[in-house]
Write a protein that holds these residues in place. Structure first.
Motif, PDB file in Angstrom:
ATOM      1  N   CYS A 189      44.889  22.728 -31.895  1.00  0.00           N
ATOM      2  CA  CYS A 189      45.282  23.842 -30.792  1.00  0.00           C
ATOM      3  C   CYS A 189      44.297  24.239 -30.279  1.00  0.00           C
ATOM      4  O   CYS A 189      44.488  24.510 -28.883  1.00  0.00           O
ATOM      5  N   ALA A 190      43.055  24.226 -30.648  1.00  0.00           N
ATOM      6  CA  ALA A 190      41.716  24.910 -29.971  1.00  0.00           C
ATOM      7  C   ALA A 190      41.516  23.894 -28.588  1.00  0.00           C
ATOM      8  O   ALA A 190      41.264  24.336 -27.744  1.00  0.00           O
ATOM      9  N   GLY A 191      41.542  22.338 -29.075  1.00  0.00           N
ATOM     10  CA  GLY A 191      41.174  21.588 -28.126  1.00  0.00           C
ATOM     11  C   GLY A 191      42.356  21.654 -26.948  1.00  0.00           C
ATOM     12  O   GLY A 191      41.854  21.354 -25.770  1.00  0.00           O
ATOM     13  N   ASN A 192      43.717  21.536 -27.232  1.00  0.00           N
ATOM     14  CA  ASN A 192      44.514  21.371 -26.286  1.00  0.00           C
ATOM     15  C   ASN A 192      44.555  22.777 -25.440  1.00  0.00           C
ATOM     16  O   ASN A 192      44.708  22.602 -24.343  1.00  0.00           O
ATOM     17  N   SER A 193      44.328  23.841 -26.138  1.00  0.00           N
ATOM     18  CA  SER A 193      44.249  25.199 -25.225  1.00  0.00           C
ATOM     19  C   SER A 193      43.036  25.332 -24.520  1.00  0.00           C
ATOM     20  O   SER A 193      43.251  25.885 -23.316  1.00  0.00           O
ATOM     21  N   ALA A 194      41.963  24.762 -24.674  1.00  0.00           N
ATOM     22  CA  ALA A 194      40.797  24.625 -23.798  1.00  0.00           C
ATOM     23  C   ALA A 194      41.167  23.812 -22.537  1.00  0.00           C
ATOM     24  O   ALA A 194      40.738  24.252 -21.516  1.00  0.00           O
ATOM     25  N   ILE A 195      41.750  22.563 -22.830  1.00  0.00           N
ATOM     26  CA  ILE A 195      42.225  21.957 -21.579  1.00  0.00           C
ATOM     27  C   ILE A 195      43.273  22.559 -20.793  1.00  0.00           C
ATOM     28  O   ILE A 195      43.173  22.603 -19.374  1.00  0.00           O
TER      29      ILE A 195
ATOM     30  N   ALA B 229      35.774  32.524 -20.143  1.00  0.00           N
ATOM     31  CA  ALA B 229      35.253  33.181 -21.398  1.00  0.00           C
ATOM     32  C   ALA B 229      36.215  32.473 -22.622  1.00  0.00           C
ATOM     33  O   ALA B 229      35.783  32.161 -23.678  1.00  0.00           O
ATOM     34  N   PHE B 230      37.352  32.369 -22.339  1.00  0.00           N
ATOM     35  CA  PHE B 230      38.511  31.574 -23.074  1.00  0.00           C
ATOM     36  C   PHE B 230      38.070  30.519 -23.422  1.00  0.00           C
ATOM     37  O   PHE B 230      38.272  29.895 -24.782  1.00  0.00           O
ATOM     38  N   ILE B 231      37.797  29.707 -22.482  1.00  0.00           N
ATOM     39  CA  ILE B 231      37.378  27.956 -22.766  1.00  0.00           C
ATOM     40  C   ILE B 231      36.530  28.095 -23.499  1.00  0.00           C
ATOM     41  O   ILE B 231      36.028  27.204 -24.425  1.00  0.00           O
ATOM     42  N   GLY B 232      34.971  28.872 -23.182  1.00  0.00           N
ATOM     43  CA  GLY B 232      33.843  28.785 -24.021  1.00  0.00           C
ATOM     44  C   GLY B 232      34.199  29.108 -25.408  1.00  0.00           C
ATOM     45  O   GLY B 232      33.593  28.605 -26.164  1.00  0.00           O
ATOM     46  N   ALA B 233      34.921  30.101 -25.595  1.00  0.00           N
ATOM     47  CA  ALA B 233      35.177  30.701 -27.006  1.00  0.00           C
ATOM     48  C   ALA B 233      35.816  29.625 -27.761  1.00  0.00           C
ATOM     49  O   ALA B 233      35.460  29.147 -28.951  1.00  0.00           O
ATOM     50  N   LEU B 234      36.809  28.861 -27.102  1.00  0.00           N
ATOM     51  CA  LEU B 234      37.481  27.675 -27.885  1.00  0.00           C
ATOM     52  C   LEU B 234      36.526  26.643 -28.091  1.00  0.00           C
ATOM     53  O   LEU B 234      36.781  25.871 -29.473  1.00  0.00           O
ATOM     54  N   ILE B 235      35.750  26.118 -27.031  1.00  0.00           N
ATOM     55  CA  ILE B 235      34.680  25.035 -27.276  1.00  0.00           C
ATOM     56  C   ILE B 235      33.691  25.517 -28.469  1.00  0.00           C
ATOM     57  O   ILE B 235      33.332  24.689 -29.394  1.00  0.00           O
ATOM     58  N   GLY B 236      33.295  26.696 -28.483  1.00  0.00           N
ATOM     59  CA  GLY B 236      32.374  27.078 -29.595  1.00  0.00           C
ATOM     60  C   GLY B 236      33.001  26.978 -30.849  1.00  0.00           C
ATOM     61  O   GLY B 236      32.456  26.649 -32.029  1.00  0.00           O
ATOM     62  N   PHE B 237      34.380  27.491 -30.834  1.00  0.00           N
ATOM     63  CA  PHE B 237      34.967  27.421 -32.166  1.00  0.00           C
ATOM     64  C   PHE B 237      35.361  26.032 -32.931  1.00  0.00           C
ATOM     65  O   PHE B 237      35.413  25.795 -34.031  1.00  0.00           O
ATOM     66  N   LEU B 238      35.627  25.003 -31.777  1.00  0.00           N
ATOM     67  CA  LEU B 238      35.563  23.590 -32.253  1.00  0.00           C
ATOM     68  C   LEU B 238      34.324  23.212 -32.987  1.00  0.00           C
ATOM     69  O   LEU B 238      34.596  22.136 -33.613  1.00  0.00           O
ATOM     70  N   TRP B 239      33.124  23.652 -32.647  1.00  0.00           N
ATOM     71  CA  TRP B 239      31.958  23.550 -33.459  1.00  0.00           C
ATOM     72  C   TRP B 239      32.330  23.332 -35.051  1.00  0.00           C
ATOM     73  O   TRP B 239      31.967  22.812 -35.911  1.00  0.00           O
ATOM     74  N   TYR B 240      32.993  24.388 -35.502  1.00  0.00           N
ATOM     75  CA  TYR B 240      33.589  24.540 -36.927  1.00  0.00           C
ATOM     76  C   TYR B 240      35.004  24.145 -37.210  1.00  0.00           C
ATOM     77  O   TYR B 240      35.318  23.886 -38.426  1.00  0.00           O
ATOM     78  N   ASN B 241      35.793  24.117 -36.206  1.00  0.00           N
ATOM     79  CA  ASN B 241      37.228  23.613 -36.657  1.00  0.00           C
ATOM     80  C   ASN B 241      37.566  22.439 -36.157  1.00  0.00           C
ATOM     81  O   ASN B 241      38.568  21.772 -36.593  1.00  0.00           O
ATOM     82  N   ALA B 242      36.672  21.520 -35.763  1.00  0.00           N
ATOM     83  CA  ALA B 242      36.986  19.997 -35.681  1.00  0.00           C
ATOM     84  C   ALA B 242      37.015  19.657 -37.117  1.00  0.00           C
ATOM     85  O   ALA B 242      36.258  19.965 -38.037  1.00  0.00           O
TER      86      ALA B 242
END
Length: 423
Positions: A242-248, A286-299
């Motif tokens: 969800c995080a990756g799709n939403s960032a795109i 900010a939304f995109i940056g937050a999701l990319i940062g979250f992927l660091w731990y959610n991947a």
């Protein structure tokens, strides 16, 4: 806050203060700050969640045939996303902007709704979480608030795009009305030089068609917010999915918001010019940056799950962003993954109930939502149930499924942007 501070300092000739007037500077700074906050705060927050044993309780550890256990992974990671989005926005955004206010309200509202659901699951040990009817009421409520604010706010206006034919009869020049007005028009993909007007749809109401059009717009807002937030919620079933799709999707919406706020780009693409929508670019970055940062731990393998706190918030942000820039009719393409995931659940439930009436155990696919059907082995299928589609026969690794879904979303985002020129 920093925006107003530096704009004030600019009056005194302070070097560098003028750059805060550039939307590109504030948007990129918001993205970087959100990413840093998400990564830094995420590490601290995950340790806190583990210490307090705030973990997902209903994850099925047997579903992963590669032996990765999902039991004991902290949940409610959506709080990381919310903090990482709101802090840069509050620091760098123009808080008097109606669109930015709407996005903040949406984030807090759906974050609270999702957080309440996660709280019931984790602390009350109730796997069902918040009853579905209360979720729907919460989603309808924010849809109603957004729709009504856009209806009544004097700042929510557009400059309509008009096609003017040149003398040589070979080329159209796009101009915009000089004065911004309230409008019920929205962009239709693939249709050249045409905007759908909700008031025209309600023309059978005669002299009340404008009021009826606004009612239809509010209803559409409710439907879009509810559908997209639920779609994002269903898509949140694999690590990073969800995080990756939403960032795109956020990148595509950010592009739409930027060109909609620039009168020359809006004229080139033949779309409505929306004054003030540039602040939406700051929020989406900010939304995109937050999701990319979250992927660091959610991947994969995930160290934290976002829970409903994150997925409902993400869906709401995407939906309201599209509504603000009058691109809600493009969401079925842009959010095609969310749409298919939701459709797979609806069809699976419908087909199962149809079989129950006939006294037959049947399913359309191996498991819904759709992404789960790719990681179910033949041995995990119930031999008493008749499946219409049993493919794929071989199980696919979770990380590969996630990346392939990302690739599909990239293609859909590109197609959505291309639709403006295909017209």
């Amino acid at each position: 806050m920093l925006y107003y501070l530096f704009r004030f300092l600019e009056q005194f000739g302070i070097p560098g203060s003028h750059v805060w007037g550039y939307i590109s500077f504030r948007a990129l700074l918001a993205m970087i700050l959100a990413l840093v906050i998400s990564a830094w705060f995420g590490e601290k927050f995950i340790k806190y969640l583990k210490k307090k044993q705030i973990t997902e309780v209903q994850r099925d550890a047997k579903i992963d045939p590669f032996g990765v256990k999902k039991i004991g992974v902290p949940s409610m990671g959506g709080i990381i996303l919310i903090v990482a989005i709101l802090v840069p926005v509050l620091l760098l955004g123009r808080m008097r902007n109606i669109y930015l206010i709407l996005m903040i309200i949406t984030t807090v509202w759906l974050g609270f709704l999702g957080g309440l659901d996660d709280y019931i699951k984790i602390f009350r040990h109730n796997k069902e979480g918040l009853p579905g009817k209360f979720k729907i009421i919460g989603q309808i409520s924010i849809g109603l608030i957004v729709g009504m604010m856009l209806w009544y706010s004097p700042d929510a206006k557009i400059n309509e795009n008009l096609a003017i034919q040149k003398n040589d009869n070979q080329e159209l020049v796009i101009k915009h009305r000089q004065q911004a007005t309230k409008s019920l028009k929205t962009t239709i993909p693939f249709v050249k030089g045409h905007n759908l007007d909700y008031a025209d749809i309600m023309s059978f109401c005669g002299k009340y068609k404008t009021a009826a059009g606004w009612i239809l717009f509010v209803v559409m807002t409710i439907i879009v917010v509810t559908a997209v937030s639920n779609g994002a919620n269903l898509n949140d079933g694999m690590d990073g999915m969800c995080a990756g799709n939403s960032a795109i999707i956020g990148v595509a919406l950010g592009i739409f918001a930027y060109v909609s706020s620039h009168i020359e780009f809006a004229a080139y693409l033949n779309i409505m010019y929306i004054p003030g929508s540039q602040e939406l670019v700051v929020f989406l970055c900010a939304f995109i940056g937050a999701l990319i940062g979250f992927l660091w731990y959610n991947a994969y393998p995930a160290q934290v799950f976002m829970g409903d706190t994150g997925s409902l918030t993400i869906g709401g942000i995407i939906a309201v962003s599209a509504i603000i820039i009058h691109k809600e009719l493009m969401l079925p393409i842009l959010c095609g993954i969310f749409f298919v995931e939701s459709l797979s659940v609806i069809l699976q439930v419908w087909y199962a109930k149809l079989g129950t009436r006939k006294g037959i155990k049947q399913r359309l696919i191996k498991r819904a939502p759709l992404h789960d059907t790719f990681r179910i082995t033949q041995e995990q299928l119930d031999p008493e149930i008749k499946y219409v589609f049993k493919k794929p026969k071989n199980v696919v690794h979770e990380s590969k499924i996630t990346i392939r879904f990302w690739i599909v979303t990239i293609l859909l985002a590109a197609l959505t942007i291309i639709t403006l020129k295909i017209r």
